[in-house]
Design a protein around this motif. Structure first.
Motif, PDB file in Angstrom:
ATOM      1  N   PRO A  18      39.315  50.328  41.239  1.00  0.00           N
ATOM      2  CA  PRO A  18      39.949  49.339  40.358  1.00  0.00           C
ATOM      3  C   PRO A  18      38.969  48.627  39.439  1.00  0.00           C
ATOM      4  O   PRO A  18      39.283  48.361  38.271  1.00  0.00           O
ATOM      5  CB  PRO A  18      40.592  48.356  41.342  1.00  0.00           C
ATOM      6  CG  PRO A  18      40.812  49.161  42.573  1.00  0.00           C
ATOM      7  CD  PRO A  18      39.633  50.081  42.662  1.00  0.00           C
ATOM      8  N   THR A  19      37.768  48.355  39.973  1.00  0.00           N
ATOM      9  CA  THR A  19      36.777  47.673  39.131  1.00  0.00           C
ATOM     10  C   THR A  19      36.328  48.585  37.999  1.00  0.00           C
ATOM     11  O   THR A  19      36.148  48.130  36.851  1.00  0.00           O
ATOM     12  CB  THR A  19      35.574  47.244  39.978  1.00  0.00           C
ATOM     13  OG1 THR A  19      36.009  46.391  41.040  1.00  0.00           O
ATOM     14  CG2 THR A  19      34.559  46.500  39.130  1.00  0.00           C
ATOM     15  N   PHE A  56      38.680  46.951  29.758  1.00  0.00           N
ATOM     16  CA  PHE A  56      38.189  45.812  28.986  1.00  0.00           C
ATOM     17  C   PHE A  56      37.165  46.232  27.941  1.00  0.00           C
ATOM     18  O   PHE A  56      37.059  45.606  26.883  1.00  0.00           O
ATOM     19  CB  PHE A  56      37.588  44.765  29.927  1.00  0.00           C
ATOM     20  CG  PHE A  56      38.622  43.953  30.655  1.00  0.00           C
ATOM     21  CD1 PHE A  56      39.466  43.115  29.976  1.00  0.00           C
ATOM     22  CD2 PHE A  56      38.755  44.047  32.033  1.00  0.00           C
ATOM     23  CE1 PHE A  56      40.430  42.364  30.637  1.00  0.00           C
ATOM     24  CE2 PHE A  56      39.707  43.311  32.705  1.00  0.00           C
ATOM     25  CZ  PHE A  56      40.553  42.463  32.011  1.00  0.00           C
ATOM     26  N   VAL A  57      36.422  47.300  28.219  1.00  0.00           N
ATOM     27  CA  VAL A  57      35.455  47.779  27.231  1.00  0.00           C
ATOM     28  C   VAL A  57      36.182  48.395  26.033  1.00  0.00           C
ATOM     29  O   VAL A  57      35.794  48.197  24.879  1.00  0.00           O
ATOM     30  CB  VAL A  57      34.483  48.793  27.878  1.00  0.00           C
ATOM     31  CG1 VAL A  57      33.663  49.502  26.802  1.00  0.00           C
ATOM     32  CG2 VAL A  57      33.564  48.086  28.847  1.00  0.00           C
ATOM     33  N   LEU A  58      37.261  49.144  26.335  1.00  0.00           N
ATOM     34  CA  LEU A  58      37.997  49.801  25.254  1.00  0.00           C
ATOM     35  C   LEU A  58      38.940  48.855  24.505  1.00  0.00           C
ATOM     36  O   LEU A  58      39.345  49.146  23.384  1.00  0.00           O
ATOM     37  CB  LEU A  58      38.803  50.974  25.816  1.00  0.00           C
ATOM     38  CG  LEU A  58      37.990  52.141  26.394  1.00  0.00           C
ATOM     39  CD1 LEU A  58      38.924  53.215  26.933  1.00  0.00           C
ATOM     40  CD2 LEU A  58      37.061  52.735  25.342  1.00  0.00           C
ATOM     41  N   LEU A 100      34.306  39.792  30.983  1.00  0.00           N
ATOM     42  CA  LEU A 100      33.530  39.554  32.199  1.00  0.00           C
ATOM     43  C   LEU A 100      34.389  38.909  33.271  1.00  0.00           C
ATOM     44  O   LEU A 100      34.350  39.322  34.454  1.00  0.00           O
ATOM     45  CB  LEU A 100      32.321  38.668  31.882  1.00  0.00           C
ATOM     46  CG  LEU A 100      31.377  38.375  33.056  1.00  0.00           C
ATOM     47  CD1 LEU A 100      30.813  39.681  33.625  1.00  0.00           C
ATOM     48  CD2 LEU A 100      30.254  37.437  32.625  1.00  0.00           C
ATOM     49  N   ARG A 101      35.189  37.926  32.881  1.00  0.00           N
ATOM     50  CA  ARG A 101      36.052  37.277  33.859  1.00  0.00           C
ATOM     51  C   ARG A 101      37.074  38.252  34.422  1.00  0.00           C
ATOM     52  O   ARG A 101      37.372  38.239  35.629  1.00  0.00           O
ATOM     53  CB  ARG A 101      36.774  36.092  33.216  1.00  0.00           C
ATOM     54  CG  ARG A 101      37.594  35.274  34.198  1.00  0.00           C
ATOM     55  CD  ARG A 101      38.151  34.030  33.544  1.00  0.00           C
ATOM     56  NE  ARG A 101      39.136  34.349  32.508  1.00  0.00           N
ATOM     57  CZ  ARG A 101      39.741  33.421  31.760  1.00  0.00           C
ATOM     58  NH1 ARG A 101      39.451  32.136  31.919  1.00  0.00           N
ATOM     59  NH2 ARG A 101      40.622  33.793  30.840  1.00  0.00           N
ATOM     60  N   GLY A 102      37.600  39.154  33.577  1.00  0.00           N
ATOM     61  CA  GLY A 102      38.575  40.122  34.050  1.00  0.00           C
ATOM     62  C   GLY A 102      37.970  41.111  35.035  1.00  0.00           C
ATOM     63  O   GLY A 102      38.579  41.446  36.057  1.00  0.00           O
ATOM     64  N   ILE A 103      36.738  41.565  34.735  1.00  0.00           N
ATOM     65  CA  ILE A 103      36.075  42.529  35.633  1.00  0.00           C
ATOM     66  C   ILE A 103      35.753  41.872  36.963  1.00  0.00           C
ATOM     67  O   ILE A 103      35.995  42.441  38.041  1.00  0.00           O
ATOM     68  CB  ILE A 103      34.813  43.080  34.957  1.00  0.00           C
ATOM     69  CG1 ILE A 103      35.191  43.915  33.724  1.00  0.00           C
ATOM     70  CG2 ILE A 103      34.007  43.912  35.945  1.00  0.00           C
ATOM     71  CD1 ILE A 103      34.001  44.346  32.894  1.00  0.00           C
ATOM     72  N   ILE A 104      35.216  40.644  36.890  1.00  0.00           N
ATOM     73  CA  ILE A 104      34.872  39.943  38.128  1.00  0.00           C
ATOM     74  C   ILE A 104      36.110  39.639  38.944  1.00  0.00           C
ATOM     75  O   ILE A 104      36.116  39.780  40.184  1.00  0.00           O
ATOM     76  CB  ILE A 104      34.092  38.649  37.798  1.00  0.00           C
ATOM     77  CG1 ILE A 104      32.725  38.993  37.194  1.00  0.00           C
ATOM     78  CG2 ILE A 104      33.920  37.789  39.047  1.00  0.00           C
ATOM     79  CD1 ILE A 104      31.939  37.792  36.733  1.00  0.00           C
ATOM     80  N   SER A 105      37.168  39.240  38.279  1.00  0.00           N
ATOM     81  CA  SER A 105      38.417  38.950  38.993  1.00  0.00           C
ATOM     82  C   SER A 105      38.954  40.200  39.683  1.00  0.00           C
ATOM     83  O   SER A 105      39.406  40.145  40.835  1.00  0.00           O
ATOM     84  CB  SER A 105      39.460  38.411  38.020  1.00  0.00           C
ATOM     85  OG  SER A 105      39.028  37.199  37.439  1.00  0.00           O
ATOM     86  N   THR A 106      38.870  41.335  38.991  1.00  0.00           N
ATOM     87  CA  THR A 106      39.324  42.594  39.597  1.00  0.00           C
ATOM     88  C   THR A 106      38.462  42.948  40.806  1.00  0.00           C
ATOM     89  O   THR A 106      38.978  43.402  41.850  1.00  0.00           O
ATOM     90  CB  THR A 106      39.260  43.728  38.564  1.00  0.00           C
ATOM     91  OG1 THR A 106      40.029  43.372  37.410  1.00  0.00           O
ATOM     92  CG2 THR A 106      39.796  45.026  39.147  1.00  0.00           C
ATOM     93  N   PHE A 107      37.163  42.745  40.669  1.00  0.00           N
ATOM     94  CA  PHE A 107      36.247  43.032  41.773  1.00  0.00           C
ATOM     95  C   PHE A 107      36.547  42.139  42.979  1.00  0.00           C
ATOM     96  O   PHE A 107      36.599  42.621  44.127  1.00  0.00           O
ATOM     97  CB  PHE A 107      34.803  42.828  41.310  1.00  0.00           C
ATOM     98  CG  PHE A 107      33.790  43.090  42.376  1.00  0.00           C
ATOM     99  CD1 PHE A 107      33.476  44.392  42.777  1.00  0.00           C
ATOM    100  CD2 PHE A 107      33.137  42.034  43.012  1.00  0.00           C
ATOM    101  CE1 PHE A 107      32.537  44.628  43.778  1.00  0.00           C
ATOM    102  CE2 PHE A 107      32.204  42.260  44.003  1.00  0.00           C
ATOM    103  CZ  PHE A 107      31.908  43.560  44.385  1.00  0.00           C
ATOM    104  N   ILE A 108      36.800  40.836  42.726  1.00  0.00           N
ATOM    105  CA  ILE A 108      37.083  39.908  43.833  1.00  0.00           C
ATOM    106  C   ILE A 108      38.402  40.260  44.496  1.00  0.00           C
ATOM    107  O   ILE A 108      38.505  40.271  45.731  1.00  0.00           O
ATOM    108  CB  ILE A 108      37.099  38.458  43.304  1.00  0.00           C
ATOM    109  CG1 ILE A 108      35.692  38.047  42.860  1.00  0.00           C
ATOM    110  CG2 ILE A 108      37.619  37.505  44.365  1.00  0.00           C
ATOM    111  CD1 ILE A 108      35.621  36.686  42.199  1.00  0.00           C
ATOM    112  N   VAL A 109      39.411  40.537  43.715  1.00  0.00           N
ATOM    113  CA  VAL A 109      40.701  40.931  44.285  1.00  0.00           C
ATOM    114  C   VAL A 109      40.545  42.214  45.108  1.00  0.00           C
ATOM    115  O   VAL A 109      41.147  42.369  46.186  1.00  0.00           O
ATOM    116  CB  VAL A 109      41.751  41.111  43.173  1.00  0.00           C
ATOM    117  CG1 VAL A 109      43.026  41.721  43.740  1.00  0.00           C
ATOM    118  CG2 VAL A 109      42.047  39.786  42.508  1.00  0.00           C
ATOM    119  N   GLY A 110      39.723  43.148  44.600  1.00  0.00           N
ATOM    120  CA  GLY A 110      39.469  44.384  45.352  1.00  0.00           C
ATOM    121  C   GLY A 110      38.804  44.118  46.682  1.00  0.00           C
ATOM    122  O   GLY A 110      39.143  44.745  47.697  1.00  0.00           O
ATOM    123  N   LEU A 111      37.830  43.188  46.661  1.00  0.00           N
ATOM    124  CA  LEU A 111      37.173  42.824  47.913  1.00  0.00           C
ATOM    125  C   LEU A 111      38.153  42.231  48.904  1.00  0.00           C
ATOM    126  O   LEU A 111      38.109  42.542  50.111  1.00  0.00           O
ATOM    127  CB  LEU A 111      36.046  41.831  47.641  1.00  0.00           C
ATOM    128  CG  LEU A 111      34.774  42.390  46.983  1.00  0.00           C
ATOM    129  CD1 LEU A 111      33.776  41.271  46.725  1.00  0.00           C
ATOM    130  CD2 LEU A 111      34.137  43.468  47.871  1.00  0.00           C
TER     131      LEU A 111
END
Length: 357
Positions: free
Chosen positions: A12-13, A20-22, A328-339
């Motif tokens: 997911p991350t 988000f990059v695209l 950055l906030r979207g990627i980090i949020s996805t990473f945290i939710v994944g964790l």
């Protein structure tokens, strides 16, 4: 566990990172405006400030302007030169964000649904201030759409305002025209009756006739008195026949004058009823005409007072920084939710394994 971590966190991350990059930058142009009227009441806050300057918030017109901005008519007016299609369907915009990015369905309904997501209007009932936010992938296009929407809303309010004033004045003008026609017809009917019957005012003419009859009766009494005196003193006086002839003539004249006042169909008394009816109709028509002309003047004054304006408090901004996406906030949020999902899934799997063992 490694496979679970990969599935719930890394994949997911990675997908969020690619998305988000695209994704293209989204810019938001903001403006604020108020619809104010010279007549209606307002509340406190900024409304009280506007009221002190002779204007008050016109909430009904504000709701009309706000609803119009997110309507199909507003979209069609904006897109007459292809502005909306260019702004949201530009090939330079990422296919993930632009309208009809996959090229499957570019119908007007889909464009309207996309447009509604890009335009937001919020109205503060307390202050009467409306905030318009327009999102686009180019800051200049966002500002241009915002400015055009304000221009179109102002044109709509002006058109409704002008229509209301014209309807008010036209209705009063039609009443004046109708009252003029009725007054003219009543005056002509009265004039025709006077010419046909040969009377100007039966009541005044009857007064003159009665005064004449009274004088004739006075002469009659005086003549009869003289006749009685002569018959008592000198019955053979040659004036006796003269006085008798005068009395007879006075009787005929009194009868003739009395007949003019009353007693036949051509008398003033018979003419008075018809004359009074026609005169009353003429007077009522004149009063209605005067009242209609007064109403017309009041309607014109009211129309001049009923002015509604769209006043721009904050002009459409030209954004110099993208409001979205927050990469950055979207990627980090996805990473945290994944964790979190990985931790919950790990505990569930551990519980299942212990139960199985």
């Amino acid at each position: 566990m490694p496979s679970l971590f990969i599935a719930t966190v890394l994949v997911p991350t990675a997908i969020a990172t690619v998305y988000f990059v695209l994704s293209s930058n989204v810019f938001t142009s903001e403006s604020r405006f108020v619809v104010k009227s010279s007549e209606k009441r307002s509340s406190g806050g900024l409304g009280a400030l506007l009221k002190s300057g002779g204007f008050t918030n016109a909430s009904e017109d504000a709701f009309v302007a706000n609803d119009y901005m997110i309507s199909r008519d507003a979209l069609n007016a904006l897109n007459r030169d292809g502005l909306v299609s260019r702004a949201y369907g530009n090939k330079n915009v990422s296919f993930l964000n632009r309208f009809n990015g996959l090229g499957t369905n570019g119908s007007n309904e889909k464009l309207y649904a996309f447009y509604q997501d890009q335009v937001e209007v919020k109205y503060d009932a307390a202050s009467g201030i409306a905030t318009l936010k327009v999102k686009a992938f180019d800051p200049v296009e966002a500002q241009t759409i915002n400015r055009r929407l304000l221009d179109q809303a102002e044109a709509l309010v002006n058109r409704l305002n002008r229509r209301g004033r014209e309807d008010l004045v036209n209705y009063s003008g039609a009443e004046v025209a109708d009252a003029k026609e009725k007054a003219r017809a009543a005056a002509l009917a009265l004039s025709d009756y006077r010419n046909r019957e040969g009377v100007v005012d039966p009541e005044k003419q009857a007064t003159v006739q009665l005064q004449m009859i009274s004088k004739l009766q006075d002469d009659m009494i005086s003549t009869k008195t003289q006749l009685v005196q002569l018959q008592m003193l000198t019955p053979q006086n040659p004036q006796v026949p003269v006085l008798r002839a005068r009395i007879a003539e006075l009787n005929r004249e009194i009868a003739a004058q009395t007949g003019l006042v009353a007693g036949n169909q051509k008398s003033l008394a018979a003419s008075a009823a018809q004359f009074q009816r026609l005169q009353l109709e003429s007077q009522l028509a004149d009063r209605d005409l005067a009242a209609s002309m007064t109403s017309l003047q009041e309607a014109r004054n009211e129309a001049r007072r009923k002015q509604t304006y769209v006043e721009r408090i904050v002009q459409p901004s030209l954004p110099d920084n993208a409001a979205a996406p927050k990469r950055l906030r979207g990627i980090i949020s996805t990473f945290i939710v994944g964790l979190v999902m990985w931790a919950i899934s790990s505990m569930l799997l551990a519980g299942v394994r212990e139960h199985t063992d």
